[in-house]
Design an enzyme around this catalytic site. Sequence first.
Site, mmCIF file in Angstrom:
data_model
loop_
_atom_site.group_PDB
_atom_site.id
_atom_site.type_symbol
_atom_site.label_atom_id
_atom_site.label_comp_id
_atom_site.label_asym_id
_atom_site.label_seq_id
_atom_site.Cartn_x
_atom_site.Cartn_y
_atom_site.Cartn_z
ATOM 1 N N HIS A 37 -3.789 -2.159 -2.025
ATOM 2 C CA HIS A 37 -2.674 -3.062 -2.332
ATOM 3 C C HIS A 37 -3.169 -4.277 -3.127
ATOM 4 C CE1 HIS A 37 -1.094 -1.328 1.633
ATOM 5 N NE2 HIS A 37 -0.151 -1.007 0.764
ATOM 6 N N SER A 186 -2.927 2.481 4.818
ATOM 7 C CA SER A 186 -2.680 1.761 6.082
ATOM 8 C C SER A 186 -2.798 2.723 7.250
ATOM 9 C CB SER A 186 -1.290 1.125 6.067
ATOM 10 O OG SER A 186 -1.146 0.338 4.911
ATOM 11 N N ARG A 187 -2.522 4.000 7.019
ATOM 12 C CA ARG A 187 -2.561 4.996 8.104
ATOM 13 C C ARG A 187 -3.985 5.349 8.512
ATOM 14 N NH1 ARG A 187 2.479 6.847 5.483
ATOM 15 N NH2 ARG A 187 4.114 6.642 7.070
#
Length: 285
Positions: A37, A186-187
């Site tokens: 990100h 994020s996972r």
Amino acid sequence: MELVHKISEMQALASAWRAAGLSVGLVPTMGSLHEGHMSLVRKSAEENDRTVVSVFVNPIQFGANEDFDRYPRDLSRDLSLCGRAGADAVFNPSAAEMYPEGFCSRVEMSVLTENLCGKTRPAHFRGVCTVVLKLFLAALPDRAYFGQKDAQQLAVVRRMARDFNMRIEVVGAPIVREADGLAMSSRNAYLTAAERAAAPCLFRALSGGAELCRRGVVEARGIERRVREILSETPLARVDYVEVVDAETMRPLETVAGPALCAAAVYIGETRLIDNIALEARAGH
Ligand code: PAF
């Protein structure tokens, strides 16, 4: 850096910037920010006068048995990362702000959403297109930034922007990987130590497929077979899909002749990870 919760306030801020002749970049995220990100935020800050990062875990893009409730959330950490990466505003609406009582519109897309993740997650892209449209209308960007890890999402959003004549440039940015090749996500936070150790098998397998293609194998089934073979060496990995597709339309290919991707989704334990790699056929094929 401003923290904005209301759509009307986000629109007013973005309108004022635009009226002053400033360009606006938007980085849509679901928070729990990582280096992938941040590379988008930095790119937007370089290419635009103002950068908005949206942080919103969008309920309508998750299926009934998916991980909406346990999706990682850490707004204060996200805010400090955004500030350091050069964001001017974080847009963090509530679910009620985005989908108030009576909300009943959806953006539907065919063709590009019919295979890969669209097959396993049937309502996913309807939810993504709907929220991205709402985020675009809130932040009024000139450019919007998406990671190439979600290659199908990037293609879908590009198509939506083109189909609806939006005056927004949809910019794709390279996948950011951990040192062992695992694509940042994020996972990844869901993985146990043993699963984390196994997870690089996904990039290893895709790299094996891409290498075969570079050596002259252009038949999609042969490339997919090689990727599955490498994945099968990792007992913790369970394949959802491995598919060679056209890089723009996401349609399955028989033969690699132009821009193509090998995309895969694999469960490592209970965690579903996705990744993809560009395929380059040797000249002459
Ligand atoms: O890629 C994501 O994080 C989400 O799908 C997005 C684009 C922010 C829409 O909710």
